[in-house]
Design a protein around this motif. Sequence first.
Motif, PDB file in Angstrom:
ATOM      1  N   VAL A 168      51.386  37.282  34.105  1.00  0.00           N
ATOM      2  CA  VAL A 168      52.377  37.333  35.193  1.00  0.00           C
ATOM      3  C   VAL A 168      53.195  38.623  35.106  1.00  0.00           C
ATOM      4  O   VAL A 168      53.399  39.324  36.102  1.00  0.00           O
ATOM      5  N   THR A 169      53.649  38.959  33.900  1.00  0.00           N
ATOM      6  CA  THR A 169      54.456  40.170  33.704  1.00  0.00           C
ATOM      7  C   THR A 169      53.686  41.407  34.139  1.00  0.00           C
ATOM      8  O   THR A 169      54.220  42.287  34.823  1.00  0.00           O
ATOM      9  N   TYR A 170      52.416  41.474  33.755  1.00  0.00           N
ATOM     10  CA  TYR A 170      51.590  42.629  34.136  1.00  0.00           C
ATOM     11  C   TYR A 170      51.498  42.749  35.659  1.00  0.00           C
ATOM     12  O   TYR A 170      51.704  43.820  36.229  1.00  0.00           O
ATOM     13  N   MET A 171      51.211  41.625  36.301  1.00  0.00           N
ATOM     14  CA  MET A 171      51.036  41.659  37.764  1.00  0.00           C
ATOM     15  C   MET A 171      52.318  42.064  38.484  1.00  0.00           C
ATOM     16  O   MET A 171      52.290  42.816  39.459  1.00  0.00           O
ATOM     17  N   LEU A 172      53.455  41.591  37.990  1.00  0.00           N
ATOM     18  CA  LEU A 172      54.715  41.909  38.659  1.00  0.00           C
ATOM     19  C   LEU A 172      55.184  43.323  38.335  1.00  0.00           C
ATOM     20  O   LEU A 172      55.752  44.010  39.177  1.00  0.00           O
ATOM     21  N   THR A 173      54.904  43.783  37.119  1.00  0.00           N
ATOM     22  CA  THR A 173      55.349  45.126  36.721  1.00  0.00           C
ATOM     23  C   THR A 173      54.528  46.212  37.416  1.00  0.00           C
ATOM     24  O   THR A 173      55.076  47.181  37.937  1.00  0.00           O
ATOM     25  N   PHE A 174      53.219  46.046  37.425  1.00  0.00           N
ATOM     26  CA  PHE A 174      52.353  47.099  37.964  1.00  0.00           C
ATOM     27  C   PHE A 174      51.898  46.840  39.399  1.00  0.00           C
ATOM     28  O   PHE A 174      51.213  47.666  40.003  1.00  0.00           O
ATOM     29  N   ASP A 175      52.243  45.681  39.931  1.00  0.00           N
ATOM     30  CA  ASP A 175      51.860  45.314  41.287  1.00  0.00           C
ATOM     31  C   ASP A 175      50.347  45.431  41.512  1.00  0.00           C
ATOM     32  O   ASP A 175      49.885  45.948  42.525  1.00  0.00           O
ATOM     33  N   ARG A 176      49.594  45.011  40.533  1.00  0.00           N
ATOM     34  CA  ARG A 176      48.131  44.952  40.656  1.00  0.00           C
ATOM     35  C   ARG A 176      47.614  43.886  39.697  1.00  0.00           C
ATOM     36  O   ARG A 176      48.338  43.455  38.797  1.00  0.00           O
ATOM     37  N   ILE A 177      46.365  43.498  39.906  1.00  0.00           N
ATOM     38  CA  ILE A 177      45.830  42.490  38.995  1.00  0.00           C
ATOM     39  C   ILE A 177      45.227  43.200  37.775  1.00  0.00           C
ATOM     40  O   ILE A 177      44.783  44.346  37.888  1.00  0.00           O
ATOM     41  N   PRO A 178      45.249  42.558  36.626  1.00  0.00           N
ATOM     42  CA  PRO A 178      44.692  43.200  35.432  1.00  0.00           C
ATOM     43  C   PRO A 178      43.173  43.352  35.528  1.00  0.00           C
ATOM     44  O   PRO A 178      42.526  42.672  36.334  1.00  0.00           O
ATOM     45  N   GLU A 179      42.619  44.230  34.709  1.00  0.00           N
ATOM     46  CA  GLU A 179      41.162  44.397  34.687  1.00  0.00           C
ATOM     47  C   GLU A 179      40.518  43.098  34.180  1.00  0.00           C
ATOM     48  O   GLU A 179      40.964  42.532  33.182  1.00  0.00           O
ATOM     49  N   LEU A 180      39.483  42.648  34.894  1.00  0.00           N
ATOM     50  CA  LEU A 180      38.886  41.346  34.567  1.00  0.00           C
ATOM     51  C   LEU A 180      37.480  41.504  33.985  1.00  0.00           C
ATOM     52  O   LEU A 180      36.779  42.478  34.281  1.00  0.00           O
ATOM     53  N   ASP A 181      37.064  40.519  33.185  1.00  0.00           N
ATOM     54  CA  ASP A 181      35.688  40.520  32.685  1.00  0.00           C
ATOM     55  C   ASP A 181      34.777  39.790  33.686  1.00  0.00           C
ATOM     56  O   ASP A 181      35.212  39.421  34.777  1.00  0.00           O
ATOM     57  N   ARG A 182      33.523  39.580  33.294  1.00  0.00           N
ATOM     58  CA  ARG A 182      32.561  38.986  34.240  1.00  0.00           C
ATOM     59  C   ARG A 182      32.909  37.560  34.635  1.00  0.00           C
ATOM     60  O   ARG A 182      32.463  37.046  35.639  1.00  0.00           O
ATOM     61  N   GLN A 183      33.718  36.907  33.809  1.00  0.00           N
ATOM     62  CA  GLN A 183      34.148  35.538  34.154  1.00  0.00           C
ATOM     63  C   GLN A 183      35.514  35.523  34.823  1.00  0.00           C
ATOM     64  O   GLN A 183      36.142  34.472  34.938  1.00  0.00           O
ATOM     65  N   GLY A 184      35.986  36.702  35.240  1.00  0.00           N
ATOM     66  CA  GLY A 184      37.262  36.778  35.960  1.00  0.00           C
ATOM     67  C   GLY A 184      38.477  36.649  35.062  1.00  0.00           C
ATOM     68  O   GLY A 184      39.581  36.367  35.534  1.00  0.00           O
ATOM     69  N   ARG A 185      38.310  36.859  33.744  1.00  0.00           N
ATOM     70  CA  ARG A 185      39.424  36.755  32.796  1.00  0.00           C
ATOM     71  C   ARG A 185      40.000  38.139  32.505  1.00  0.00           C
ATOM     72  O   ARG A 185      39.247  39.113  32.394  1.00  0.00           O
ATOM     73  N   PRO A 186      41.329  38.238  32.329  1.00  0.00           N
ATOM     74  CA  PRO A 186      41.917  39.542  31.992  1.00  0.00           C
ATOM     75  C   PRO A 186      41.374  40.056  30.653  1.00  0.00           C
ATOM     76  O   PRO A 186      41.487  39.374  29.631  1.00  0.00           O
ATOM     77  N   LYS A 187      40.781  41.267  30.682  1.00  0.00           N
ATOM     78  CA  LYS A 187      40.168  41.806  29.468  1.00  0.00           C
ATOM     79  C   LYS A 187      41.179  42.011  28.352  1.00  0.00           C
ATOM     80  O   LYS A 187      40.847  41.956  27.183  1.00  0.00           O
ATOM     81  N   MET A 188      42.439  42.273  28.736  1.00  0.00           N
ATOM     82  CA  MET A 188      43.437  42.566  27.699  1.00  0.00           C
ATOM     83  C   MET A 188      43.654  41.367  26.765  1.00  0.00           C
ATOM     84  O   MET A 188      44.046  41.543  25.628  1.00  0.00           O
ATOM     85  N   PHE A 189      43.376  40.164  27.232  1.00  0.00           N
ATOM     86  CA  PHE A 189      43.552  38.987  26.380  1.00  0.00           C
ATOM     87  C   PHE A 189      42.235  38.303  26.024  1.00  0.00           C
ATOM     88  O   PHE A 189      42.179  37.499  25.099  1.00  0.00           O
ATOM     89  N   TYR A 190      41.189  38.561  26.789  1.00  0.00           N
ATOM     90  CA  TYR A 190      39.921  37.865  26.568  1.00  0.00           C
ATOM     91  C   TYR A 190      38.790  38.856  26.252  1.00  0.00           C
ATOM     92  O   TYR A 190      37.628  38.568  26.496  1.00  0.00           O
ATOM     93  N   GLY A 191      39.159  40.026  25.731  1.00  0.00           N
ATOM     94  CA  GLY A 191      38.162  41.067  25.481  1.00  0.00           C
ATOM     95  C   GLY A 191      37.468  40.938  24.141  1.00  0.00           C
ATOM     96  O   GLY A 191      36.476  41.604  23.882  1.00  0.00           O
ATOM     97  N   GLN A 192      38.015  40.092  23.258  1.00  0.00           N
ATOM     98  CA  GLN A 192      37.408  39.958  21.928  1.00  0.00           C
ATOM     99  C   GLN A 192      37.154  38.495  21.587  1.00  0.00           C
ATOM    100  O   GLN A 192      37.824  37.602  22.097  1.00  0.00           O
ATOM    101  N   ARG A 193      36.182  38.308  20.680  1.00  0.00           N
ATOM    102  CA  ARG A 193      35.876  36.939  20.253  1.00  0.00           C
ATOM    103  C   ARG A 193      36.887  36.475  19.196  1.00  0.00           C
ATOM    104  O   ARG A 193      37.413  37.290  18.438  1.00  0.00           O
ATOM    105  N   ILE A 194      37.107  35.178  19.146  1.00  0.00           N
ATOM    106  CA  ILE A 194      37.945  34.589  18.098  1.00  0.00           C
ATOM    107  C   ILE A 194      37.457  35.079  16.721  1.00  0.00           C
ATOM    108  O   ILE A 194      38.241  35.446  15.846  1.00  0.00           O
ATOM    109  N   HIS A 195      36.144  35.096  16.568  1.00  0.00           N
ATOM    110  CA  HIS A 195      35.473  35.471  15.325  1.00  0.00           C
ATOM    111  C   HIS A 195      35.813  36.906  14.890  1.00  0.00           C
ATOM    112  O   HIS A 195      35.862  37.200  13.697  1.00  0.00           O
ATOM    113  N   ASP A 196      36.039  37.802  15.863  1.00  0.00           N
ATOM    114  CA  ASP A 196      36.260  39.218  15.542  1.00  0.00           C
ATOM    115  C   ASP A 196      37.532  39.452  14.737  1.00  0.00           C
ATOM    116  O   ASP A 196      37.602  40.365  13.925  1.00  0.00           O
TER     117      ASP A 196
END
Length: 266
Positions: free
Chosen positions: A159-187
């Motif tokens: 939410v903070t990202y969207m309101l601060t930059f007035d755009r949606i975050p970069e998404l992965d192939r499943q539509g998830r924000p890469k900044m939080f879903y870019g790595q595996r738990i295992h990594d």
Amino acid sequence: ETKPRTPVLWLHGLECTCCTESFIRSAHPLTKDVVLSMLSLDYDDTLMAAAGHQAEEILEEVKRKYKGQYIVAVEGNPPLNEDGMFCIQGGRPFIEKLRETCADAKAIISWGACASYGCVQAAKPNPTRATPVHKVISGKPIINVPGCPPIPEVMTGVVTYMLTFDRIPELDRQGRPKMFYGQRIHDKCYRRGHFDAGQFAEAWDDEGSRKGYCLYKMGCKGPTTYNACSSMRWNGGVSWPVQSGHGCIGCSEDGFWDKGSFYDRV
Ligand code: SF4
Ligand code: SF4
Ligand code: F3S
């Protein structure tokens, strides 16, 4: 400080409300700062004081007044079987309310596994035909923020990202924000050294378990799950599922209920 706050309309379909429970526990930023200073949470039938007709009037007013400017946050999903009769709000199927509210939205956030993928109510045989938001809404940017629930700081961070930059975050192939879903738990898992050394717990109370060995043989889905739990942790950074001795069940992945996540040995 002078910028008008973006209206957010938070809808609830078939769900358990723990995405809301998670959201209100964000520590960085604090939820109160997000809700009181950054956005204008004009409608949320779980958190708002108004109820019934009064609440629905607010929803209609915001839709009219802020056409094309508001964000719709959806927790839960619409069941489509029997004309949507499994989730009725204000005397109408939730799917109608969802479609109408999203029609003039600027963007849509799908909170949690329910809205993003369907979750437990969509697990086989999915009797109500619970359907993720992106499969019933089109023509709008949709951000999937999965997890059951998502991490509080991931929710407020999006939410903070969207309101601060007035755009949606970069998404992965499943539509998830890469900044939080870019790595595996295992990594980033702190037990990874044990995995690499071939040291595994093989029963919940065995010697390896007590020594904090890797939980892969107890069914941990960390190697195939993209989420930020092993780096951001939960409860303000205090702990997370693997640290509490239970493997990751892959709750931020599509269809995790049907993929043998629960108590399956590999
Ligand atoms: Fe509850 Fe999980 Fe659905 Fe969120 S995604 S509403 S935590 S069942
Ligand atoms: Fe990977 Fe899970 Fe083992 Fe951690 S506990 S190293 S996430 S398999
Ligand atoms: Fe879910 Fe796995 Fe994190 S179960 S909460 S993605 S550690």
